[in-house]
Design a protein around this motif. Structure first.
Motif, PDB file in Angstrom:
ATOM      1  N   LEU A 150       0.852  -1.191   0.000  1.00 28.60           N
ATOM      2  CA  LEU A 150       0.000   0.000   0.000  1.00 28.60           C
ATOM      3  C   LEU A 150       0.888   1.241   0.000  1.00 28.60           C
ATOM      4  O   LEU A 150       1.867   1.309   0.743  1.00 28.60           O
ATOM      5  CB  LEU A 150      -0.893   0.006   1.244  1.00 28.60           C
ATOM      6  N   GLN A 151       0.528   2.216  -0.819  1.00 26.49           N
ATOM      7  CA  GLN A 151       1.303   3.446  -0.919  1.00 26.49           C
ATOM      8  C   GLN A 151       0.403   4.664  -0.796  1.00 26.49           C
ATOM      9  O   GLN A 151      -0.745   4.638  -1.253  1.00 26.49           O
ATOM     10  CB  GLN A 151       1.985   3.522  -2.284  1.00 26.49           C
ATOM     11  N   GLY A 152       0.956   5.724  -0.224  1.00 34.02           N
ATOM     12  CA  GLY A 152       0.275   7.015  -0.239  1.00 34.02           C
ATOM     13  C   GLY A 152       0.983   7.924  -1.232  1.00 34.02           C
ATOM     14  O   GLY A 152       2.006   7.557  -1.827  1.00 34.02           O
ATOM     15  N   LEU A 153       0.442   9.094  -1.414  1.00 29.99           N
ATOM     16  CA  LEU A 153       1.020  10.078  -2.337  1.00 29.99           C
ATOM     17  C   LEU A 153       1.128  11.406  -1.604  1.00 29.99           C
ATOM     18  O   LEU A 153       0.118  11.938  -1.147  1.00 29.99           O
ATOM     19  CB  LEU A 153       0.107  10.219  -3.566  1.00 29.99           C
ATOM     20  N   GLY A 154       2.364  11.902  -1.486  1.00 30.86           N
ATOM     21  CA  GLY A 154       2.554  13.211  -0.858  1.00 30.86           C
ATOM     22  C   GLY A 154       2.307  14.334  -1.857  1.00 30.86           C
ATOM     23  O   GLY A 154       2.405  14.124  -3.071  1.00 30.86           O
ATOM     24  N   ARG A 155       2.022  15.505  -1.358  1.00 32.18           N
ATOM     25  CA  ARG A 155       1.786  16.661  -2.253  1.00 32.18           C
ATOM     26  C   ARG A 155       2.999  16.964  -3.111  1.00 32.18           C
ATOM     27  O   ARG A 155       2.907  17.586  -4.154  1.00 32.18           O
ATOM     28  CB  ARG A 155       1.474  17.916  -1.427  1.00 32.18           C
ATOM     29  N   ASP A 156       4.189  16.560  -2.638  1.00 31.09           N
ATOM     30  CA  ASP A 156       5.416  16.790  -3.399  1.00 31.09           C
ATOM     31  C   ASP A 156       5.762  15.595  -4.299  1.00 31.09           C
ATOM     32  O   ASP A 156       6.844  15.542  -4.873  1.00 31.09           O
ATOM     33  CB  ASP A 156       6.582  17.060  -2.426  1.00 31.09           C
ATOM     34  N   GLY A 157       4.862  14.631  -4.376  1.00 31.27           N
ATOM     35  CA  GLY A 157       5.086  13.471  -5.239  1.00 31.27           C
ATOM     36  C   GLY A 157       5.817  12.332  -4.567  1.00 31.27           C
ATOM     37  O   GLY A 157       6.100  11.310  -5.202  1.00 31.27           O
ATOM     38  N   HIS A 158       6.116  12.483  -3.273  1.00 32.84           N
ATOM     39  CA  HIS A 158       6.801  11.366  -2.619  1.00 32.84           C
ATOM     40  C   HIS A 158       5.846  10.211  -2.392  1.00 32.84           C
ATOM     41  O   HIS A 158       4.618  10.388  -2.352  1.00 32.84           O
ATOM     42  CB  HIS A 158       7.478  11.805  -1.305  1.00 32.84           C
ATOM     43  N   THR A 159       6.443   9.045  -2.266  1.00 34.44           N
ATOM     44  CA  THR A 159       5.671   7.878  -1.869  1.00 34.44           C
ATOM     45  C   THR A 159       6.562   7.049  -0.962  1.00 34.44           C
ATOM     46  O   THR A 159       7.789   7.152  -1.053  1.00 34.44           O
ATOM     47  CB  THR A 159       5.180   7.081  -3.089  1.00 34.44           C
ATOM     48  N   ALA A 160       5.957   6.224  -0.087  1.00 30.24           N
ATOM     49  CA  ALA A 160       6.710   5.649   1.029  1.00 30.24           C
ATOM     50  C   ALA A 160       7.483   6.820   1.647  1.00 30.24           C
ATOM     51  O   ALA A 160       6.939   7.911   1.787  1.00 30.24           O
ATOM     52  CB  ALA A 160       7.583   4.492   0.577  1.00 30.24           C
ATOM     53  N   SER A 161       8.788   6.646   1.950  1.00 30.62           N
ATOM     54  CA  SER A 161       9.576   7.834   2.331  1.00 30.62           C
ATOM     55  C   SER A 161      10.670   8.060   1.301  1.00 30.62           C
ATOM     56  O   SER A 161      11.823   8.338   1.619  1.00 30.62           O
ATOM     57  CB  SER A 161      10.139   7.697   3.750  1.00 30.62           C
ATOM     58  N   LEU A 162      10.281   7.923   0.035  1.00 31.83           N
ATOM     59  CA  LEU A 162      11.167   8.217  -1.094  1.00 31.83           C
ATOM     60  C   LEU A 162      10.823   9.629  -1.558  1.00 31.83           C
ATOM     61  O   LEU A 162       9.764   9.856  -2.154  1.00 31.83           O
ATOM     62  CB  LEU A 162      10.929   7.213  -2.219  1.00 31.83           C
ATOM     63  N   PHE A 163      11.710  10.565  -1.231  1.00 29.59           N
ATOM     64  CA  PHE A 163      11.417  11.976  -1.481  1.00 29.59           C
ATOM     65  C   PHE A 163      12.104  12.448  -2.763  1.00 29.59           C
ATOM     66  O   PHE A 163      13.186  11.954  -3.108  1.00 29.59           O
ATOM     67  CB  PHE A 163      11.885  12.815  -0.286  1.00 29.59           C
ATOM     68  N   ILE A 198       9.715  -2.228  -3.981  1.00 30.53           N
ATOM     69  CA  ILE A 198       8.329  -1.872  -4.317  1.00 30.53           C
ATOM     70  C   ILE A 198       7.975  -2.422  -5.704  1.00 30.53           C
ATOM     71  O   ILE A 198       6.903  -2.988  -5.917  1.00 30.53           O
ATOM     72  CB  ILE A 198       8.141  -0.335  -4.274  1.00 30.53           C
ATOM     73  N   ASN A 199       8.905  -2.288  -6.630  1.00 31.80           N
ATOM     74  CA  ASN A 199       8.606  -2.694  -8.008  1.00 31.80           C
ATOM     75  C   ASN A 199       8.689  -4.192  -8.249  1.00 31.80           C
ATOM     76  O   ASN A 199       8.427  -4.656  -9.360  1.00 31.80           O
ATOM     77  CB  ASN A 199       9.501  -1.924  -8.985  1.00 31.80           C
ATOM     78  N   ALA A 200       9.020  -4.935  -7.198  1.00 34.91           N
ATOM     79  CA  ALA A 200       8.968  -6.404  -7.307  1.00 34.91           C
ATOM     80  C   ALA A 200       7.614  -6.934  -6.839  1.00 34.91           C
ATOM     81  O   ALA A 200       7.328  -8.131  -6.970  1.00 34.91           O
ATOM     82  CB  ALA A 200      10.088  -7.030  -6.475  1.00 34.91           C
ATOM     83  N   ALA A 201       6.761  -6.071  -6.294  1.00 33.64           N
ATOM     84  CA  ALA A 201       5.492  -6.527  -5.713  1.00 33.64           C
ATOM     85  C   ALA A 201       4.540  -7.091  -6.777  1.00 33.64           C
ATOM     86  O   ALA A 201       4.611  -6.728  -7.946  1.00 33.64           O
ATOM     87  CB  ALA A 201       4.807  -5.367  -4.996  1.00 33.64           C
ATOM     88  N   ARG A 202       3.656  -7.956  -6.310  1.00 30.99           N
ATOM     89  CA  ARG A 202       2.612  -8.458  -7.220  1.00 30.99           C
ATOM     90  C   ARG A 202       1.560  -7.385  -7.456  1.00 30.99           C
ATOM     91  O   ARG A 202       0.980  -7.319  -8.539  1.00 30.99           O
ATOM     92  CB  ARG A 202       1.974  -9.727  -6.650  1.00 30.99           C
ATOM     93  N   ALA A 203       1.302  -6.582  -6.434  1.00 33.22           N
ATOM     94  CA  ALA A 203       0.355  -5.472  -6.608  1.00 33.22           C
ATOM     95  C   ALA A 203       0.769  -4.313  -5.723  1.00 33.22           C
ATOM     96  O   ALA A 203       1.221  -4.514  -4.589  1.00 33.22           O
ATOM     97  CB  ALA A 203      -1.065  -5.916  -6.256  1.00 33.22           C
ATOM     98  N   VAL A 204       0.631  -3.118  -6.264  1.00 34.95           N
ATOM     99  CA  VAL A 204       0.835  -1.891  -5.488  1.00 34.95           C
ATOM    100  C   VAL A 204      -0.481  -1.123  -5.543  1.00 34.95           C
ATOM    101  O   VAL A 204      -1.026  -0.895  -6.635  1.00 34.95           O
ATOM    102  CB  VAL A 204       1.970  -1.034  -6.069  1.00 34.95           C
ATOM    103  N   VAL A 205      -0.981  -0.757  -4.386  1.00 39.65           N
ATOM    104  CA  VAL A 205      -2.224   0.003  -4.311  1.00 39.65           C
ATOM    105  C   VAL A 205      -1.910   1.402  -3.798  1.00 39.65           C
ATOM    106  O   VAL A 205      -1.301   1.551  -2.731  1.00 39.65           O
ATOM    107  CB  VAL A 205      -3.224  -0.690  -3.360  1.00 39.65           C
TER     108      VAL A 205
END
Ligand code: 6PG
Length: 252
Positions: A150-163, A198-205
């Motif tokens: 599961l991933q969120g989306l930051g206003r600056d485009g970050h996801t997880a804690s990848l800024f 993250i990109n090895a996952a079967r699904a990313v939501v």
């Protein structure tokens, strides 16, 4: 005059509000869990933090979803964590613990929070990566595959804690890394999954809600690779977006 339907990508599901996207994501999630359990005997999942997934976590623990899940088969991780105690209100673990995990019967030994008590983000990240490798299984030379991240989306485009612009975004070898704080609060160091994991996952939501996500969502879906969320492209898996009408207002 004919009305023109918005041309949304097929992997973007829009609902009127946070309740709607949380319900749609719960449905997707429970199906994924059932499929994974049927095929591989367990469901490996990484949760997100931030404010958006709270309602989804609550719903998963309520009917009709609650009784459609074999909780004993869940193995739970976090895609990122703030370097705070698990009792801190900023803890991503605490959010999920209060909203979901404390209410369902996942065996405690199958809940793997990031070891933030180690006090050093790089050390905590290295330890967490080892746990992930141990639990998800040895595929020599290969990256472990979560059933769902599961991933969120930051206003600056970050996801997880990848800024945006941070070296963590370019990491190719390590699966979990430490990170300094990003531009958005809380200003604490992080532990985060990297893109190879993250990109090895079967699904990313992805979940995104609110008009303050509209512009960044448009850019992410346009493929603006300066934005970390746009670089989530599982090699052999799918990305599914659940966005509310306000976040989707910049699309089409
Ligand atoms: C974190 C998160 C982060 C979050 C986004 C969106 O630890 O901060 O995992 O990536 O998902 O910042 O947060 P909101 O849901 O609060 O908008």
């Amino acid at each position: 005059m004919e009305s023109v339907a918005l041309a949304l990508p097929p992997n973007v599901s829009v609902a009127p509000d946070l309740e709607g996207i949380s319900q749609a994501a719960a449905e997707f999630w429970v199906r994924s869990a059932g499929q994974a359990t049927g095929r591989r005997g367990r469901f490996t999942v990484a949760l997100a933090g931030g404010s958006t997934p709270g309602r989804l976590y609550e719903l998963l623990g309520e009917q009709p979803w609650r009784s459609r899940v074999d909780w004993s088969k869940w193995y739970v991780f976090w895609g990122d964590e703030r370097l705070v105690a698990p009792t801190d209100p900023n803890s991503n673990f605490l959010l999920a613990q209060e909203k979901l995990l404390a209410r369902v019967s996942i065996p405690a030994v199958q809940i793997y929070r990031a070891p933030t008590e180690l006090g050093d983000p790089d050390l905590a990240a290295a330890r967490y990566e080892q746990v992930i490798r141990d639990v998800l299984g040895p595929r020599a030379g290969e990256v472990p595959r979560f059933d769902l991240i599961l991933q969120g989306l930051g206003r600056d485009g970050h996801t997880a804690s990848l800024f945006p612009g941070f070296p963590s975004l370019e990491e190719q070898g390590r699966l979990v890394v430490g990170s300094p704080p990003g531009a958005l609060p809380p200003a604490v160091p992080r532990v985060t999954f990297t893109l190879p994991l993250i990109n090895a996952a079967r699904a990313v939501v992805f979940l995104a809600a609110g008009v303050d996500k509209a512009e960044v969502l448009r850019r992410v879906l346009d493929g603006d690779l300066a934005l970390p969320a746009a670089r989530v492209r599982p090699a052999d898996g799918r990305v599914q977006w659940f966005v509310d009408a306000a976040a989707a207002s910049g699309l089409g």
